[in-house]
Motif scaffolding. Structure first.
Motif, PDB file in Angstrom:
ATOM      1  N   TYR A 191       0.827  -1.208   0.000  1.00  0.00           N
ATOM      2  CA  TYR A 191       0.000   0.000   0.000  1.00  0.00           C
ATOM      3  C   TYR A 191       0.864   1.263   0.000  1.00  0.00           C
ATOM      4  O   TYR A 191       0.529   2.248  -0.658  1.00  0.00           O
ATOM      5  CB  TYR A 191      -0.946  -0.001   1.200  1.00  0.00           C
ATOM      6  N   LEU A 192       1.957   1.257   0.737  1.00  0.00           N
ATOM      7  CA  LEU A 192       2.811   2.446   0.801  1.00  0.00           C
ATOM      8  C   LEU A 192       3.528   2.697  -0.523  1.00  0.00           C
ATOM      9  O   LEU A 192       3.758   3.846  -0.897  1.00  0.00           O
ATOM     10  CB  LEU A 192       3.830   2.299   1.931  1.00  0.00           C
ATOM     11  N   PHE A 193       3.881   1.627  -1.245  1.00  0.00           N
ATOM     12  CA  PHE A 193       4.616   1.783  -2.500  1.00  0.00           C
ATOM     13  C   PHE A 193       3.708   2.090  -3.691  1.00  0.00           C
ATOM     14  O   PHE A 193       4.070   2.876  -4.563  1.00  0.00           O
ATOM     15  CB  PHE A 193       5.424   0.518  -2.812  1.00  0.00           C
ATOM     16  N   TYR A 194       2.538   1.483  -3.726  1.00  0.00           N
ATOM     17  CA  TYR A 194       1.757   1.500  -4.961  1.00  0.00           C
ATOM     18  C   TYR A 194       0.437   2.264  -4.870  1.00  0.00           C
ATOM     19  O   TYR A 194      -0.278   2.357  -5.859  1.00  0.00           O
ATOM     20  CB  TYR A 194       1.468   0.063  -5.413  1.00  0.00           C
ATOM     21  N   PHE A 195       0.084   2.806  -3.698  1.00  0.00           N
ATOM     22  CA  PHE A 195      -1.187   3.507  -3.554  1.00  0.00           C
ATOM     23  C   PHE A 195      -0.945   4.963  -3.168  1.00  0.00           C
ATOM     24  O   PHE A 195      -0.041   5.265  -2.378  1.00  0.00           O
ATOM     25  CB  PHE A 195      -2.061   2.835  -2.485  1.00  0.00           C
TER      26      PHE A 195
END
Length: 269
Positions: A191-195
């Protein structure tokens, strides 16, 4: 497998995987409770039925009477865990923490002499354990009480938190149990990398994530001047605090997703 099959609405296969998991550990009961809250009654019913089938399956070769005897012995074993296991500083569960808070810290023994304590667990320990477990579960899954169907990205976070709860709620949560945190860490990084999360929530999640990485590193004799200081530090149960930080990190990400009025923007892994 249970997560995969449930998301694809293959409830019989999901129940089969969950029932097989319950033959190994009781922690997956959290998943059963979660499915009941989400009104996945067909999946829950299949799981209960298949669990009974697996429990009685040995009767085919050992006989029904002997199989029941084995089940009774297993039940007795679960109820007869030595109290020292709950007092151990190597137990990172909420029950172990409350055992230390209400019992161990009032006893005249050194940190590693918990096995000398003869006093049993008090009712206050069980009450505090139950209240803390219910509070943490309700805080994260409060939306589940009112919604049957949720966005898939929210469901992923729910699954991740169930693994965290399996570590915290398990009465005997020793170091090997913390391997379950691999799943939550994967989803947090995803979630932190891709959202595109709101900055306030994402920064708070990153701070918690970094702290959860640092705490286990501090759980080492190298950072203490003598062995006594290290032994005294064991009462703080840093791996348990790490698990709580992972829980808060998931909670912040879930709140950030729910705070966005537009659909979550993402790209596949």
């Amino acid at each position: 497998l249970t997560m995969y099959f449930e998301i694809n609405k293959k409830y019989l296969w999901a129940a089969l995987a969950l029932a097989l998991s319950l033959m190994i550990k009781l922690s997956p009961l959290l998943f059963l409770g979660y499915f009941i809250l989400r009104k996945r009654f067909k999946l829950a019913g299949y799981t209960i039925l298949l669990t009974l089938v697996f429990l009685l399956l040995p009767a085919i070769y050992c006989g029904f009477g002997l199989n029941l005897k084995y089940l009774q012995e297993w039940g007795s074993l679960l109820r007869s865990s030595p109290v020292a296991l709950f007092y151990s500083v190597k137990n990172y569960s909420l029950l172990a923490f409350w055992s230390w808070f209400f019992v161990v810290r009032h006893e005249p023994f050194l940190t590693l002499d918990y096995h000398l304590i003869t006093k049993g667990l008090t009712p206050a320990v069980y009450y505090a354990w139950a209240i803390s477990c219910i509070t943490l579960f309700s805080l994260f899954f409060c939306d589940t009480f009112f919604k049957k169907d949720k966005k898939r990205e929210i469901v992923y976070l729910d699954y991740a938190c169930l693994f965290v709860c399996a570590v915290l709620f398990n009465p005997l949560s020793y170091l090997n149990t913390l391997t379950l945190l691999i799943i939550p860490y994967f989803f947090i990084l995803r979630y932190l990398f891709y959202f595109k999360l709101p900055k306030v929530w994402s920064r708070a999640a990153i701070v918690l994530l970094v702290a959860s990485f640092i705490l286990p590193m501090a759980y080492n004799k190298f950072f203490f001047s003598d062995i006594k200081q290290f032994n005294d530090s064991l009462i703080f149960r840093l791996p348990m605090l790490t698990t709580i930080l992972v829980y808060l990190c998931l909670l912040f990400i879930k709140l950030s997703l729910k705070s966005k009025s537009e659909p979550v923007s993402s790209r596949p892994l």
